[in-house]
Design a protein around this motif. Structure first.
Motif, PDB file in Angstrom:
ATOM      1  N   LYS A 129     -11.659  -9.544   0.506  1.00  9.74           N
ATOM      2  CA  LYS A 129     -11.997  -8.165   0.855  1.00  9.74           C
ATOM      3  C   LYS A 129     -10.763  -7.502   1.466  1.00  9.74           C
ATOM      4  CE  LYS A 129     -16.346  -6.314   2.528  1.00  9.74           C
ATOM      5  NZ  LYS A 129     -17.507  -6.689   3.357  1.00  9.74           N
ATOM      6  N   ARG A 130     -10.543  -6.224   1.106  1.00 10.78           N
ATOM      7  CA  ARG A 130      -9.440  -5.482   1.701  1.00 10.78           C
ATOM      8  C   ARG A 130      -9.662  -5.291   3.198  1.00 10.78           C
ATOM      9  NH1 ARG A 130      -9.544  -0.221  -1.856  1.00 10.78           N
ATOM     10  NH2 ARG A 130     -11.735  -0.759  -1.702  1.00 10.78           N
ATOM     11  N   ASP A 168       0.825  -1.210   0.000  1.00 16.57           N
ATOM     12  CA  ASP A 168       0.000   0.000   0.000  1.00 16.57           C
ATOM     13  C   ASP A 168       0.863   1.267   0.000  1.00 16.57           C
ATOM     14  OD1 ASP A 168      -2.113  -1.744   0.141  1.00 16.57           O
ATOM     15  OD2 ASP A 168      -2.512  -1.402   2.279  1.00 16.57           O
ATOM     16  N   GLN A 228      -4.103 -13.029   3.766  1.00 21.34           N
ATOM     17  CA  GLN A 228      -4.336 -11.656   4.195  1.00 21.34           C
ATOM     18  C   GLN A 228      -3.129 -10.732   3.990  1.00 21.34           C
ATOM     19  OE1 GLN A 228      -4.962 -10.450   8.134  1.00 21.34           O
ATOM     20  NE2 GLN A 228      -3.560 -11.876   9.105  1.00 21.34           N
ATOM     21  N   SER A 261     -16.007 -11.938   3.568  1.00 26.18           N
ATOM     22  CA  SER A 261     -14.751 -11.243   3.253  1.00 26.18           C
ATOM     23  C   SER A 261     -13.805 -12.127   2.460  1.00 26.18           C
ATOM     24  CB  SER A 261     -14.085 -10.738   4.536  1.00 26.18           C
ATOM     25  OG  SER A 261     -13.881 -11.799   5.448  1.00 26.18           O
ATOM     26  N   LYS A 281      -9.559  -2.968   6.690  1.00 27.96           N
ATOM     27  CA  LYS A 281     -10.078  -1.638   6.919  1.00 27.96           C
ATOM     28  C   LYS A 281      -9.847  -1.314   8.384  1.00 27.96           C
ATOM     29  CE  LYS A 281     -14.373   0.416   5.236  1.00 27.96           C
ATOM     30  NZ  LYS A 281     -15.756   0.091   4.901  1.00 27.96           N
ATOM     31  N   ARG A 327      -2.535  -4.317   2.869  1.00 27.57           N
ATOM     32  CA  ARG A 327      -3.714  -4.806   2.149  1.00 27.57           C
ATOM     33  C   ARG A 327      -4.963  -4.015   2.545  1.00 27.57           C
ATOM     34  NH1 ARG A 327      -2.074  -7.479  -2.195  1.00 27.57           N
ATOM     35  NH2 ARG A 327      -0.887  -9.356  -1.864  1.00 27.57           N
ATOM     36  N   ARG A 328      -4.766  -2.704   2.810  1.00 34.41           N
ATOM     37  CA  ARG A 328      -5.908  -1.813   3.011  1.00 34.41           C
ATOM     38  C   ARG A 328      -6.255  -1.167   1.674  1.00 34.41           C
ATOM     39  NH1 ARG A 328      -5.192  -4.845   7.249  1.00 34.41           N
ATOM     40  NH2 ARG A 328      -6.220  -4.073   9.109  1.00 34.41           N
ATOM     41  N   HIS A 329      -5.288  -1.186   0.760  1.00 31.78           N
ATOM     42  CA  HIS A 329      -5.511  -0.557  -0.546  1.00 31.78           C
ATOM     43  C   HIS A 329      -5.557  -1.612  -1.660  1.00 31.78           C
ATOM     44  CE1 HIS A 329      -5.653   2.881  -3.191  1.00 31.78           C
ATOM     45  NE2 HIS A 329      -4.776   2.254  -3.972  1.00 31.78           N
ATOM     46  N   PHE A 330      -4.571  -2.496  -1.677  1.00 31.51           N
ATOM     47  CA  PHE A 330      -4.529  -3.546  -2.702  1.00 31.51           C
ATOM     48  C   PHE A 330      -5.043  -4.844  -2.096  1.00 31.51           C
ATOM     49  CE2 PHE A 330      -1.067  -0.582  -3.866  1.00 31.51           C
ATOM     50  CZ  PHE A 330      -1.553  -0.178  -5.102  1.00 31.51           C
ATOM     51  N   ALA A 331      -6.115  -5.382  -2.649  1.00 36.65           N
ATOM     52  CA  ALA A 331      -6.762  -6.561  -2.063  1.00 36.65           C
ATOM     53  C   ALA A 331      -5.949  -7.840  -2.316  1.00 36.65           C
ATOM     54  CB  ALA A 331      -8.156  -6.718  -2.660  1.00 36.65           C
ATOM     55  N   PRO A 376      -8.042  -8.440   6.339  1.00 39.66           N
ATOM     56  CA  PRO A 376      -8.408  -8.867   4.984  1.00 39.66           C
ATOM     57  C   PRO A 376      -8.830 -10.333   4.930  1.00 39.66           C
ATOM     58  CG  PRO A 376      -6.242  -7.793   5.027  1.00 39.66           C
ATOM     59  CD  PRO A 376      -6.631  -8.043   6.438  1.00 39.66           C
TER      60      PRO A 376
END
Lengths: 527, 689
Positions: free
Chosen positions: A477-478, A238, A358, A431, A480, A462-466, A511
């Protein structure tokens, strides 16, 4: 025929060193989370056996011994010597990991080495725990120890001992853990000598050579089943925690009959933030992947890894030079290296590679004052997430993946010890990436702050790229991170440090794993 | 419980189910021992039990109604979990925390296996229901459980399940909500068995408590069925004494009560061996021994220090946490039936796969093709083909040889070299298990004696002892039945614990007294219902302590007297001392936390006298035959005298090389060692110096 007997004996040496370390250590990080390992080496410093509890130590031990031997050639080691080191640029990984190396002297000659490594809860630097999120230079991360003879012929270097303890926040605990490391090496040296005595050095040296050959042969058998070719893959982290620019990790995997190359040329230059992975970390992740995709039962020794060549350009994020900050390389970048290698290998052995897991450890730190006693507290934990779907099985929900495997903190322990309350702790439904096989679910953990104020720090990826899916499977799912403050939820960055108040809630949503295969062929879950 | 005639020994029967054989041992009123060994019947183990009982009663000419004690170690609970054949259950927990059981501690069971299977849960997620309620760490109710919530949850679950588990956050501090839910089930679904966490394990750590609670609910109905079946079969046989069931820690419980506390029996089948070892250690006056029980499919190793079996509360079964006290046993998949094979690197390996009871080793002639440890022992002359289990199972050397030949060809070895290789490899596996229970727990095996039993133990014991520097090996009188004998040395025992989690400095003595009293009263009631007279109930108080900030505890035995500040100080001093012994250091200045209080209540049973008085033997024992046996030390076969164990008397000496045979086992006396018959008929092996 003695082969299997001696193999068991050398595994026992490493295991007993590890057990001695865990047993006599003082701090919970070594004793309970088992963030430590022990290994045995031959005269050339090639690894013979290793007892590790988390994979991130795999490649690190051989690098430490190599660094020590570079400074002190075989002739300069005496009975009772111990070399200490933690320098990520000379055989270390990150500063909290301290390694002890001892020679095994038999008939006045070096017959091998033993070493152990332990993660210390603090080694100085700008923040407790020595993993400051905003560090941009290694000097902020703690005391740097290049390979030094800490013990000479049984005599501890008191000057160094005092210097070391003067530079850490919890000297009593450090002293206890360092003593445990001394005890561990003593155990190893004694046991190694007993084996030499029982079987004679010539029998042992012949065995060790055979042992390396055995593992090498078994690894080569495995590699020969992999078609030849070059396979390229790129993934992005990220950001480095200081800028918002994605960090590129690229690899070219070249498979040959008798060797395999992981070439990370093309990855981003080293970053200002602390996600730089010292070469030993890059090696650990590479060894991990090699073991996973071949036969994990091949005994781990230098022979097992000898067909693998790892290339990472100096000055890159995967082989940084001083004074790069490195503390998150171990916990976050190590995970992404695994993903990148799997992405490349998937092109040649698709039936053995899972979708992305994840890809983070979700490090959460909360510090503040306990209201009644006004004593300060620091709570640290990592949180599991989804395991990627496999070519013949679903992923696993809410679990630690790849380079780590430490246990969680029980809620009933957490709330008893800290002014915190857990409001939710469950899987994040849906997710996991869908597919013929679906990825594992991530976890949602919501924690309310009960102290007047607190400082919260998150290091996550992995908050931006899943986490990607494979063969038509959908991404997981990313992750958060959210902060509930003054009646409102607000999303917060993946890597962040901020003040919080009583009644605030921190919600970490980890994730899910990627899915595998086309959703149309979906295998319905039993539940 | 019947009261024994003081002039005579009470008649007792011990039944021990192993993976391969079921052992039944009867002790008559003169102290004489009668034993039978029957094949285990894994599909329905009660069948083997009843077969064995009939056989032993006939053999000893005893009327069933004369039996005073019937003690049983069972693997039914273990197998129910391993095979996931337990009851269909439902779970109620705090809303927002429904996945605690499935998340576990977030750890995977294998580091490098990408295809690692998740731990198969005992409950599907759809059978887990969250209720709105919350209790805090100090036990105060933060959010009350409404009647409506309780009703809704019970209704939702009661439809499709056979048993219920209830585990709410912090219920170990305040059981109010769990009990309200229990009442709701009792009122509307009285037929459903319900386990609540605050009564089965009132200890902190939500995952472990929940897992233990769920295991109990899962296993109880199956165990109840088995015990009911067995109980009624026993009644129709004419037995009048209630059956006593072994718990995981080595104390017994009446079968009626065992059904409700099924989780305490999960490792029932493992305890007998350790108890047998403890019994031998008492007779031989050796307080520190390693028990080495090698059977057909696996080997169990445990440690006895200061005459006490080492216990742990951190057990796991198939990836599921089970935190009730159990004997600290290390099990390896290595036994007489373990199969030898060649790995991808052309190296000889043994186990963990076993030929089991059926078809068994190749030499049994029951269709087994794979070479096993027993086949290797036969080929090396260590086993007598006509005298295996007293001749009950004839061994076929030809079949053993052809099975091993297959392997030896691949390894380019002679058949004998290959057979000996199998022995060395299986010994290396077992040596690691012994190292784990001793060295890795902080003990030096050289300070211990090895008690070798199980059918195969006495054949392998000496080689292991030598390699570990253990100076002495003890072979009990009936090695193959030693676990069953161990059952006869037990006491009635019940345990209860309670988490307090308080610093010793701020601890209120009154609170300590009250909690101990509460636990004690619960247990006294339990023993009372089992017929133990009040005055013979023995109570011990224990506590789990740790330094503040650590997350592992040491269980410390409290002294007997009144609970006071002084009592507490002694407890803490003992903690520092034991911490130093186990972990190498103590920090007497550091604050100490009491985590759990524990009470153990036991009702003693008549103690077991050493075996029938042994005649002193003045003349040298005569061998019954000779045969060629292979020894590692000399690397060849030597013509060896074979002795019959029953021909040896107290004081008899046999110098190696020699073999001592008996119905249930074979002891190898290696060259340069000597076997001497000591107290209780125990054979002591030592090096000739």
């Amino acid at each position: 025929m003695s082969f299997e007997v001696l193999r068991n004996a050398f595994i026992s040496v490493a295991e007993e060193m590890g057990a001695a370390l865990v047993r006599t250590a003082y701090s919970p990080n070594i004793k309970e989370r088992r963030d430590c390992s022990a290994a045995v080496f031959d005269i050339q410093g090639e690894m013979v056996s290793q007892a590790e509890h988390i994979p991130v130590h795999l490649g690190a031990m051989p690098e430490s011994v190599k660094a020590a031997l570079k400074l002190y050639p075989t002739g300069e080691w005496n009975e009772g010597d111990i070399v200490i080191l933690n320098d990520p640029f000379e055989g270390g990984t990150h500063l909290p990991d301290i390694t002890f190396i001892s020679p095994v002297i038999y008939n006045d000659e070096v017959a091998g080495f033993v070493a152990n490594r332990a993660h210390h809860a603090d080694i100085g630097g700008s923040a407790p725990g020595s993993m400051p999120g905003a560090a941009s230079e290694i000097f902020q991360e703690g005391l740097r120890i290049p390979p030094i003879k800490f013990v000479e012929e049984g005599n501890i270097n008191q000057a160094l001992w005092r210097l070391l303890l003067a530079n850490v926040r919890t000297p009593i605990e450090r002293e206890g853990d360092l003593q445990a490391q001394l005890a561990s090496n003593t155990t190893g040296v004694t046991r190694y000598k007993a084996i030499l005595k029982k079987y004679s050095p010539s029998v042992i040296f012949t065995f060790l050579a055979d042992f390396h050959t055995y593992s090498r042969q078994r690894m080569l058998q495995q590699l020969q089943q992999i078609p030849q070719g070059n396979f390229i893959f790129t993934d992005y982290m990220d950001n480095d925690g200081i800028s918002t620019i994605p960090v590129q990790l690229s690899v070219k995997v070249s498979t040959h009959h008798n060797h395999i190359i992981f070439d990370f040329t093309g990855s981003s230059p080293q970053t200002q933030g602390n996600i730089n992975a010292p070469f030993a970390v890059t090696l650990s992740s590479s060894y991990y992947v090699l073991r996973c995709v071949t036969d994990p039962n091949i005994p781990v020794n230098a022979g097992c890894y000898s067909p693998l060549e790892v290339i990472a350009p100096q000055g890159s994020v995967l082989n940084p030079i001083p004074p790069a900050a490195v503390s998150a390389g171990n916990v976050e970048t190590s995970q992404r290296i695994v993903d990148v290698l799997f992405g490349a290998l998937e092109q040649v052995i698709p039936d053995r590679i899972p979708a992305a897991s994840q890809g983070t450890m979700n490090n959460l730190t909360i510090g503040g004052l306990i209201p009644r006693t006004m004593q300060s507290f620091t709570f640290y934990e990592t949180i599991g997430g989804g395991l990627g779907a496999r070519p013949s099985a679903h992923g696993i929900d809410g679990i630690h993946s790849h380079m780590t495997n430490t246990a969680n903190t029980p809620i009933e322990a957490l709330e008893t010890a800290y002014p915190l309350r857990v409001l939710r702790y469950h899987f994040r439904s849906k997710s996991g990436g869908s597919g013929q096989y679906h990825g594992g679910m991530g976890i949602r953990r919501d924690i309310e702050i009960l102290s007047d104020t607190a400082v919260v720090s998150v290091q996550s990826e992995r908050r931006h790229f899943a986490p990607w899916g494979l063969q038509g499977g959908n991404p997981g799912k990313r992750g958060k991170n959210l902060h509930f403050h003054a009646g409102k939820w607000k999303e917060i960055p993946g890597k962040v440090t901020f003040p919080a108040q009583k009644g605030d809630i921190i919600s970490i949503r980890t994730p899910g794993g990627g899915g595998f295969g086309n959703t149309k062929k979906s295998i319905t879950q039993e539940e | 419980m019947s009261v024994s005639n003081p002039s005579k020994e009470p008649i007792r029967i011990g039944i021990d189910i192993g993976g391969t054989f079921t052992d039944v041992l009867l002790l008559d009123s003169t102290g004489k021992r009668w034993h039978v060994k029957v094949r285990s019947t894994p599909h329905d183990s009660s069948q083997g039990v009843i077969n064995g009982l009939h056989k032993v009663l006939d053999l000893a000419h005893i009327q069933p109604e004369k039996v005073h004690y019937l003690l049983h170690g069972t693997t039914v609970a273990t197998n129910t979990v391993l095979q996931r054949k337990g009851a269909k259950i439902g779970l109620i927990t705090t809303k927002g925390f429904e996945d605690i059981l499935h998340i576990g501690r977030q750890q995977r069971t294998s580091l490098y296996d990408l295809f690692v299977k998740p731990v198969a849960p005992l409950i599907p997620r759809k059978h887990i229901v969250g209720v709105e309620e919350r209790i805090l760490a100090d036990g105060t109710v933060h959010l009350p459980l409404t009647e409506k919530q309780a009703k809704k949850a019970t209704q939702r679950l009661s439809q499709n399940v056979e048993a219920i588990a209830i585990c709410l956050l912090f219920a170990y501090q305040n059981s109010k909500h769990e009990k309200e839910l229990l009442t709701e089930f009792r009122k509307h679904h009285p037929q459903l068995p319900v386990t609540i966490s605050s009564s089965i394990l009132p200890e902190y750590r939500e995952y472990e408590r929940m897992s233990t609670t769920v295991l109990n609910a899962y296993v109880a109905p199956v165990l109840a069925k088995y015990l009911q079946h067995l109980d009624s079969a026993l009644i129709s046989m004419g037995l009048q004494t209630p059956m006593l069931i072994m718990q995981s820690h080595g104390g017994v419980l009446q079968s009626q009560l065992a059904r409700e506390q099924a989780v305490r029996l999960l490792f029932s089948g493992l305890a007998g061996g350790s108890l047998g070892g403890r019994y031998t250690s008492q007779i031989m006056n050796l307080p520190n021994v390693i028990t080495f029980d090698m059977g057909g499919t696996s080997t169990d190793v445990s440690l006895i220090t200061n005459g006490q079996v080492r216990e742990t509360s951190e057990g796991h079964i198939d990836g599921l946490s089970c935190r009730v006290p159990m004997v600290d046993v290390e099990t390896v998949g290595a036994g007489g039936g373990s199969i030898a094979w060649i790995d991808e690197g052309n190296i000889l390996r043994v186990g963990p796969h076993s030929a089991g009871a059926n078809p068994g080793p190749a030499a049994y002639g029951s269709g087994g093709q794979d070479p096993t440890v027993t086949d290797a022992n036969l080929l090396l002359g260590r086993l007598n083909p006509e005298y295996f289990l007293g001749g009950d199972i004839p061994l076929h050397s030809k079949l053993a040889k052809s099975a091993i030949k297959q392997l030896s060809r691949q390894l380019s070895l002679s058949t004998e070299e290959c057979a000996f290789g199998i022995i060395r490899v299986v010994n290396a596996n077992m040596e690691r298990a012994i190292r784990i229970v001793s060295i890795q727990r902080g003990y030096d095996p050289r300070d211990f004696a090895l008690i070798a039993f199980g059918g195969a133990g006495p054949m392998h014991g000496w080689a292991l002892a030598k390699s570990l520097g253990i100076p002495r090996v003890i072979v009990p009188l009936a090695p193959g039945l030693h676990s069953a004998l161990g059952l006869l040395t037990t006491n009635l025992r019940s345990d209860q614990s309670q988490t307090v989690l308080v610093s010793t400095e701020s601890l209120n003595i009154k609170q300590l007294q009250d909690t101990y009293k509460k636990l004690e009263n619960q247990l006294r009631k339990l023993l009372d219902t089992q017929g133990v007279p009040k005055q013979s109930i023995m109570i011990s108080r224990l506590a789990d302590l740790r330094y503040r900030g650590q997350a592992y505890e040491i269980t410390i035995q409290g002294s007997g007297g009144r609970i006071s500040k002084r009592w507490l100080n002694t407890l803490v001093a003992d903690f520092h001392r034991q911490h130093k012994q186990q972990y190498g250091y103590a920090t007497t200045s550091a604050p100490v936390t009491i985590v759990n209080l524990r009470v153990v209540a036991s009702g003693p049973m008549p103690s077991l006298k050493p075996a029938e008085a042994f005649q002193k033997q003045s003349k040298l024992p005569e061998p019954k035959m000779q045969r060629k046996v292979y020894y590692e030390e000399v690397g060849k076969f030597i013509e060896t005298p074979i002795f019959e164990r029953t021909s040896l008397g107290l004081g008899s000496k046999v110098n190696g090389p020699a073999i001592i045979e008996q119905v249930d086992s074979t002891t190898i006396v290696h060259p340069n060692t000597r076997a001497v018959v000591r107290l209780g008929g125990n054979l002591v092996l030592e090096a000739i110096t």
